[in-house]
Design a protein around this motif. Sequence first.
Motif, mmCIF file in Angstrom:
data_model
loop_
_atom_site.group_PDB
_atom_site.id
_atom_site.type_symbol
_atom_site.label_atom_id
_atom_site.label_comp_id
_atom_site.label_asym_id
_atom_site.label_seq_id
_atom_site.Cartn_x
_atom_site.Cartn_y
_atom_site.Cartn_z
ATOM 1 N N GLY A 252 -21.146 -94.571 -6.657
ATOM 2 C CA GLY A 252 -21.753 -93.338 -7.137
ATOM 3 C C GLY A 252 -20.775 -92.177 -6.947
ATOM 4 O O GLY A 252 -19.704 -92.349 -6.357
ATOM 5 N N ASP A 253 -21.151 -90.996 -7.427
ATOM 6 C CA ASP A 253 -20.226 -89.849 -7.332
ATOM 7 C C ASP A 253 -20.009 -89.440 -5.870
ATOM 8 O O ASP A 253 -20.921 -89.527 -5.044
ATOM 9 N N SER A 254 -18.790 -88.945 -5.587
ATOM 10 C CA SER A 254 -18.438 -88.628 -4.196
ATOM 11 C C SER A 254 -19.315 -87.510 -3.620
ATOM 12 O O SER A 254 -19.569 -87.497 -2.415
ATOM 13 N N VAL A 255 -19.816 -86.596 -4.469
ATOM 14 C CA VAL A 255 -20.624 -85.499 -3.915
ATOM 15 C C VAL A 255 -21.918 -86.059 -3.288
ATOM 16 O O VAL A 255 -22.433 -85.524 -2.304
ATOM 17 N N ILE A 256 -22.397 -87.162 -3.816
ATOM 18 C CA ILE A 256 -23.624 -87.787 -3.278
ATOM 19 C C ILE A 256 -23.351 -88.305 -1.866
ATOM 20 O O ILE A 256 -24.151 -88.093 -0.945
ATOM 21 N N SER A 257 -22.202 -88.950 -1.680
ATOM 22 C CA SER A 257 -21.849 -89.475 -0.348
ATOM 23 C C SER A 257 -21.529 -88.332 0.606
ATOM 24 O O SER A 257 -22.001 -88.322 1.741
ATOM 25 N N GLN A 258 -20.727 -87.377 0.122
ATOM 26 C CA GLN A 258 -20.310 -86.275 1.003
ATOM 27 C C GLN A 258 -21.509 -85.515 1.558
ATOM 28 O O GLN A 258 -21.469 -84.990 2.661
ATOM 29 N N CYS A 259 -22.602 -85.464 0.784
ATOM 30 C CA CYS A 259 -23.774 -84.700 1.237
ATOM 31 C C CYS A 259 -24.790 -85.612 1.936
ATOM 32 O O CYS A 259 -25.925 -85.193 2.191
ATOM 33 N N GLY A 260 -24.390 -86.844 2.213
ATOM 34 C CA GLY A 260 -25.251 -87.752 2.982
ATOM 35 C C GLY A 260 -26.494 -88.195 2.236
ATOM 36 O O GLY A 260 -27.518 -88.521 2.844
ATOM 37 N N LEU A 261 -26.438 -88.206 0.907
ATOM 38 C CA LEU A 261 -27.629 -88.593 0.134
ATOM 39 C C LEU A 261 -27.587 -90.057 -0.283
ATOM 40 O O LEU A 261 -28.470 -90.515 -0.997
ATOM 41 N N ASP A 262 -26.549 -90.796 0.124
ATOM 42 C CA ASP A 262 -26.306 -92.105 -0.507
ATOM 43 C C ASP A 262 -26.683 -93.286 0.377
ATOM 44 O O ASP A 262 -27.076 -93.139 1.520
ATOM 45 N N ASP A 263 -26.512 -94.470 -0.241
ATOM 46 C CA ASP A 263 -26.835 -95.730 0.435
ATOM 47 C C ASP A 263 -25.597 -96.382 1.050
ATOM 48 O O ASP A 263 -25.622 -97.548 1.391
ATOM 49 N N GLY A 264 -24.500 -95.660 1.138
ATOM 50 C CA GLY A 264 -23.262 -96.222 1.677
ATOM 51 C C GLY A 264 -22.213 -96.416 0.594
ATOM 52 O O GLY A 264 -21.024 -96.448 0.879
ATOM 53 N N ILE A 265 -22.654 -96.559 -0.668
ATOM 54 C CA ILE A 265 -21.679 -96.693 -1.757
ATOM 55 C C ILE A 265 -21.951 -95.673 -2.874
ATOM 56 O O ILE A 265 -21.623 -95.893 -4.028
ATOM 57 N N GLY A 266 -22.560 -94.581 -2.488
ATOM 58 C CA GLY A 266 -22.660 -93.456 -3.423
ATOM 59 C C GLY A 266 -23.914 -93.426 -4.287
ATOM 60 O O GLY A 266 -24.067 -92.512 -5.107
#
Length: 408
Positions: A252-266
């Motif tokens: 997924g997009d990096s902004v999703i991971s950077q903001c802690g909204l993801d499942d580990g792979i975005g």
Amino acid sequence: MSKKIVVLGAGTGGTIVSNNLRRHLSDDWEITVIDRDDKHVYQPGLLFVPFGIQNANTLVKSRKKYILPGVNFVIDEITHIDTEKRNVRTRNHSFDYDFLVIATGCRIMPEEDDGLMDAWNKNAFSFYYVDAAVQLKKRLDEFKGGKIVMNIAAVPFKCPVAPIEFVFLADWYLKKKGIRHKSEIELVTPLPGAFTKPKATAIFTEAAKEKNIKITTQFELSEVNGKERYIESMKGDKVSYDTLVIIPTTQGDSVISQCGLDDGIGFVPTHHNTLQALKHERVYVIGDATNVPTSKAGSVAHYEADVVVFNIMAEIHGVKPEEIFDGHSTCFIVYEKGKSSLIDFNYKIEPLPGQFPLPHMGPFSLLKPTKMNWYGKLGFEPLYWNVLLAGRHLGMPPTLVMAGKEVG
Ligand SMILES: Cc1cc2nc3c(=O)[nH]c(=O)nc-3n(C[C@H](O)[C@H](O)[C@H](O)COP(=O)(O)OP(=O)(O)OC[C@H]3O[C@@H](n4cnc5c(N)ncnc54)[C@H](O)[C@@H]3O)c2cc1C
């Protein structure tokens, strides 16, 4: 009360949902959709570019042109999402929201696959974005025979039927060029079969056998060795190639991971049926950005848009969101230029034979390669640009319809 909806991403899902919301909400609701650029790509057409069936230039159009007046379209990079403060920041702006729709899609990451960048555009190619598809066309134009390997680097990846379509079209293309007898085609996948659903997999595997296409399954890519031209699996198995066509690692997009909204792979953990973000209030997720267990496909984003709009409307009226979405996905599968199959399925029901969308009348046939399905695949593009993106309805529900399907 402020009345603001912010949609992140103006690709397939974000455009449909923004336009659909505009059609349903009064003018005191402000709708803003944000994307990093103004280039909307019709991604299904990328499959045809390497084979010269479609020109890459025709696949890219202005996003703005397909966003309805009354929707505020912002071109900027989304840099932060704060679901506590209900705020989104971009490089140049800040947006508060009452409801947020995340439609940031997938990120193709060739740099994540060991050795791939060394071989990139030398003997390793892709067709998952415009420039890559154009480079692959050049390679195929010059191809005089040898071994083409189609590899999926990792799961999940978008459009799970695209690699099958690619090897089927490669067979057609090499026959047309008169060099099929001098060529080998192999699909190398981390999945247990050519596709994610067992019954359809059996049918596609049989078709591949008839076309003399080898399928190697459960191959988890460890490395691309462009110098010696092979790919190696985590278990140490090697598959040699002359031309590698790869779907690189997808997240997924990096902004999703950077903001802690993801499942580990975005990807955003998402309720399978309401499409609400599991851990965040007033946040919905649509399209490839979700982690729901169905195909990452435009048809899915389209069906999901109806559910997201319905549930945002429900919340606005103080009603609980409904568990409507069933994982519905519809995909054409090209067998050769002029012939395509079609599948229609959901979380629970595998692709079945029958007629689609109308029982007995079709005109499309499920799980069967036909000329009419090919016309359906071609006709989908104008439908996409002129009807679906605008958030208009085709009179079909977002969920799977059993009428017309042959059970048992
Ligand atoms: C080769 C190929 C063939 C395909 N064939 C089919 C098919 O036949 N049928 C089918 O149904 N589907 C097909 N698909 C899949 C389909 O195109 C996608 O599943 C669909 O486009 C997903 O829509 P989306 O809105 O989730 O993501 P996208 O349409 O990819 O949109 C995501 C948007 O978010 C934006 N974005 C992301 N992060 C940021 C950020 N930080 N800041 C600003 N903007 C951002 C991106 O720029 C992008 O525009 C195919 C895909 C490919 C690659």
